[in-house]
Each structure stands twice: as C-alpha cells, then as structure tokens.
Design a protein around this motif. Structure first.
Motif, PDB file in Angstrom:
ATOM      1  N   VAL A 193       0.788  -1.495   0.064  1.00  0.00           N
ATOM      2  CA  VAL A 193      -0.134   0.286  -0.067  1.00  0.00           C
ATOM      3  C   VAL A 193       0.976   1.202   0.163  1.00  0.00           C
ATOM      4  O   VAL A 193       2.089   1.847   0.413  1.00  0.00           O
ATOM      5  CB  VAL A 193      -0.866  -0.072   1.453  1.00  0.00           C
ATOM      6  N   GLY A 194       0.536   2.352  -0.964  1.00  0.00           N
ATOM      7  CA  GLY A 194       1.215   3.700  -0.485  1.00  0.00           C
ATOM      8  C   GLY A 194       0.279   4.352  -0.683  1.00  0.00           C
ATOM      9  O   GLY A 194      -0.994   3.910  -0.269  1.00  0.00           O
ATOM     10  N   ASP A 195       0.477   5.750  -0.538  1.00  0.00           N
ATOM     11  CA  ASP A 195      -0.919   7.036  -0.385  1.00  0.00           C
ATOM     12  C   ASP A 195      -1.602   7.174  -2.122  1.00  0.00           C
ATOM     13  O   ASP A 195      -1.262   7.238  -2.928  1.00  0.00           O
ATOM     14  CB  ASP A 195       0.121   8.370  -0.541  1.00  0.00           C
ATOM     15  N   GLY A 196      -2.702   6.940  -1.804  1.00  0.00           N
ATOM     16  CA  GLY A 196      -3.282   6.882  -2.703  1.00  0.00           C
ATOM     17  C   GLY A 196      -3.947   5.620  -3.963  1.00  0.00           C
ATOM     18  O   GLY A 196      -4.119   4.836  -5.069  1.00  0.00           O
ATOM     19  N   TRP A 197      -2.966   4.870  -3.455  1.00  0.00           N
ATOM     20  CA  TRP A 197      -2.606   3.555  -3.836  1.00  0.00           C
ATOM     21  C   TRP A 197      -2.659   1.787  -2.849  1.00  0.00           C
ATOM     22  O   TRP A 197      -2.318   1.766  -1.493  1.00  0.00           O
ATOM     23  CB  TRP A 197      -1.308   3.178  -5.110  1.00  0.00           C
ATOM     24  N   ALA A 198      -3.299   0.213  -3.411  1.00  0.00           N
ATOM     25  CA  ALA A 198      -3.114  -0.575  -3.083  1.00  0.00           C
ATOM     26  C   ALA A 198      -2.665  -1.738  -4.358  1.00  0.00           C
ATOM     27  O   ALA A 198      -3.324  -1.553  -5.008  1.00  0.00           O
ATOM     28  CB  ALA A 198      -4.496  -0.304  -1.609  1.00  0.00           C
ATOM     29  N   ARG A 199      -1.917  -2.753  -3.590  1.00  0.00           N
ATOM     30  CA  ARG A 199      -1.314  -4.101  -4.629  1.00  0.00           C
ATOM     31  C   ARG A 199      -2.345  -5.025  -4.506  1.00  0.00           C
ATOM     32  O   ARG A 199      -1.589  -5.456  -2.695  1.00  0.00           O
ATOM     33  CB  ARG A 199      -0.240  -3.679  -5.081  1.00  0.00           C
ATOM     34  N   PHE A 200      -2.388  -5.658  -4.760  1.00  0.00           N
ATOM     35  CA  PHE A 200      -2.464  -7.672  -3.941  1.00  0.00           C
ATOM     36  C   PHE A 200      -2.997  -8.272  -4.663  1.00  0.00           C
ATOM     37  O   PHE A 200      -2.671  -7.978  -5.927  1.00  0.00           O
ATOM     38  CB  PHE A 200      -4.300  -7.415  -2.710  1.00  0.00           C
ATOM     39  N   GLU A 201      -2.253  -9.725  -4.324  1.00  0.00           N
ATOM     40  CA  GLU A 201      -2.079 -10.529  -5.498  1.00  0.00           C
ATOM     41  C   GLU A 201      -3.316 -12.051  -4.954  1.00  0.00           C
ATOM     42  O   GLU A 201      -2.981 -12.264  -3.578  1.00  0.00           O
ATOM     43  CB  GLU A 201      -0.603 -11.052  -5.111  1.00  0.00           C
ATOM     44  N   LEU A 202      -3.039 -12.859  -6.035  1.00  0.00           N
ATOM     45  CA  LEU A 202      -3.981 -14.209  -5.682  1.00  0.00           C
ATOM     46  C   LEU A 202      -3.099 -14.364  -6.708  1.00  0.00           C
ATOM     47  O   LEU A 202      -2.511 -15.158  -8.032  1.00  0.00           O
ATOM     48  CB  LEU A 202      -4.899 -14.057  -5.804  1.00  0.00           C
ATOM     49  N   GLU A 203      -2.358 -16.540  -6.250  1.00  0.00           N
ATOM     50  CA  GLU A 203      -2.500 -17.336  -7.291  1.00  0.00           C
ATOM     51  C   GLU A 203      -3.987 -18.524  -7.330  1.00  0.00           C
ATOM     52  O   GLU A 203      -4.244 -19.494  -6.053  1.00  0.00           O
ATOM     53  CB  GLU A 203      -1.350 -18.268  -6.250  1.00  0.00           C
ATOM     54  N   PRO A 204      -4.303 -17.982  -8.306  1.00  0.00           N
ATOM     55  CA  PRO A 204      -5.321 -18.615  -8.341  1.00  0.00           C
ATOM     56  C   PRO A 204      -5.257 -20.686  -9.160  1.00  0.00           C
ATOM     57  O   PRO A 204      -4.236 -20.783  -8.216  1.00  0.00           O
ATOM     58  CB  PRO A 204      -5.805 -19.131 -10.016  1.00  0.00           C
TER      59      PRO A 204
END
Length: 113
Positions: free
Chosen positions: A3-14
């Motif tokens: 996460v950062g100022d105004g953004w977020a990143r998530f991952e998923l391994e199907p």
C-alpha cells in the motif's frame, strides 16, 4: 500486499477451488480481489479513525483467468476523494501483464465519532 498514498496492490495465485462450473476463476473471486484493493486504496487517504463502505462496485471481465494465468495482481488507485464519498479504479492483470478485469467503485466516507 503493498500500500502507498492513494494506492493498494494485492495478489492472488489462482487454484482450482477458485473455479466456477465452466473451469475458470469465478467472477466473485475477482470481484473480491478488486473490492479489497479499491477499498484499501481509499483507506490510505483517510484520517485515522475514519471508516468507509462500498456504495457500488462495477467490474468488467475481459479475459478468462485459470491456474495457467499465474499470479493475478490487482492495483487500486484513488480517483477522487471528498468529504462524503471517494472513487477509485483498479485493474487485475495476469503474470504476463494482460488485463483480466477492470473495476471502479464509489465509497461512502464515515467520519469518526
């Protein structure tokens, strides 16, 4: 997760247990991934103690995701933030950088107290 100022990143391994009956990652799984990244992006812009809740979520599925897609990455970014509502957008990409889905949300901002 990042996460950062105004953004977020998530991952998923199907995995196969994420599949729907036609053999691809269920849209509900992708929607959950997008909703999480979108909400957390908005959360990074709020003062401590301020809450939020999704008012809507619109998602467009553009490509099938399977275990062969590799890790799915969803990055949400804030578009606007006001006193009562905020909007954000996200893209879900596969391990080759191809867009699997894109989404937008509006969240209600809930002041503390």
């Amino acid at each position: 997760m990042e996460v950062g100022d105004g953004w977020a990143r998530f991952e998923l391994e199907p995995a196969e247990w994420h599949y729907n009956v036609i053999g691809s990652v269920h849209g509900g799984i992708l929607s959950t991934l997008a909703d999480t990244a979108l909400g957390c992006a908005i959360h990074t812009k709020l003062p401590a103690g301020t809450g939020y809740t999704s008012l809507d979520l619109t998602i467009k599925f553009t490509r099938v995701a399977t275990v062969d897609s590799g890790v799915l990455t969803c990055e949400g970014t804030v578009i606007t933030i006001g006193r009562r509502t905020a909007t954000a957008q996200a893209r879900i990409t596969d391990s080759s950088g191809r867009v699997i889905a894109h989404a937008v949300t509006t969240c209600l901002i809930i002041p503390s107290g």
